[in-house]
Design a protein around this motif. Structure first.
Motif, short mmCIF file in Angstrom:
data_model
loop_
_atom_site.label_atom_id
_atom_site.label_comp_id
_atom_site.label_asym_id
_atom_site.label_seq_id
_atom_site.Cartn_x
_atom_site.Cartn_y
_atom_site.Cartn_z
N ALA A 162 0.83 -1.20 0.00
CA ALA A 162 0.00 0.00 0.00
C ALA A 162 0.87 1.25 0.00
N ALA A 163 1.95 1.25 0.78
CA ALA A 163 2.84 2.41 0.83
C ALA A 163 3.52 2.62 -0.53
N LEU A 164 3.91 1.53 -1.16
CA LEU A 164 4.55 1.64 -2.47
C LEU A 164 3.57 2.18 -3.52
N ARG A 165 2.35 1.66 -3.51
CA ARG A 165 1.34 2.16 -4.45
C ARG A 165 1.06 3.64 -4.21
N GLN A 166 1.00 4.02 -2.94
CA GLN A 166 0.75 5.42 -2.61
C GLN A 166 1.91 6.30 -3.08
N ARG A 167 3.12 5.83 -2.86
CA ARG A 167 4.29 6.59 -3.29
C ARG A 167 4.32 6.73 -4.81
N LEU A 168 4.00 5.64 -5.50
CA LEU A 168 3.97 5.71 -6.96
C LEU A 168 2.88 6.64 -7.46
N ALA A 169 1.75 6.67 -6.75
CA ALA A 169 0.66 7.57 -7.15
C ALA A 169 1.04 9.02 -6.90
N ALA A 170 1.79 9.27 -5.83
CA ALA A 170 2.18 10.64 -5.50
C ALA A 170 3.32 11.14 -6.38
#
Length: 87
Positions: free
Chosen positions: A42-50
């Motif tokens: 989830a943190a990786l997906r969030q970082r990639l989205a940001a």
């Protein structure tokens, strides 16, 4: 003879109790590891989205192969998804 059977029964029961405790501990550790991987994913997906890849343009990445949604439920599926995102 009767004492031998009782002794064997007690040894068997003790072994089964040890086995049960070991299985419960392994299940607890598996759930803990799975939760950590879920959080990392989830943190990786969030970082990639940001911070989207500037070379990607407006491309939206679908979930990695074998990943139907955020909760795959298997350790291997999560590891594969993280690998797909990282490499």
């Amino acid at each position: 003879m009767h004492d031998d059977v009782e002794h064997l029964l007690k040894r068997h029961q003790a072994a089964m109790e040890r086995h049960e405790r070991a299985m419960l501990e392994a299940e607890r550790k598996r759930r803990h590891d799975e939760e950590r991987l879920d959080q990392a994913y989830a943190a990786l997906r969030q970082r990639l989205a940001a911070q989207p890849d500037p070379d990607a343009g407006d491309v939206v990445l679908p979930p990695p192969p074998g990943m139907a949604g955020p909760s795959q439920g298997t350790l291997g599926g999560l590891l594969g998804s993280l690998r797909a995102l990282l490499f």
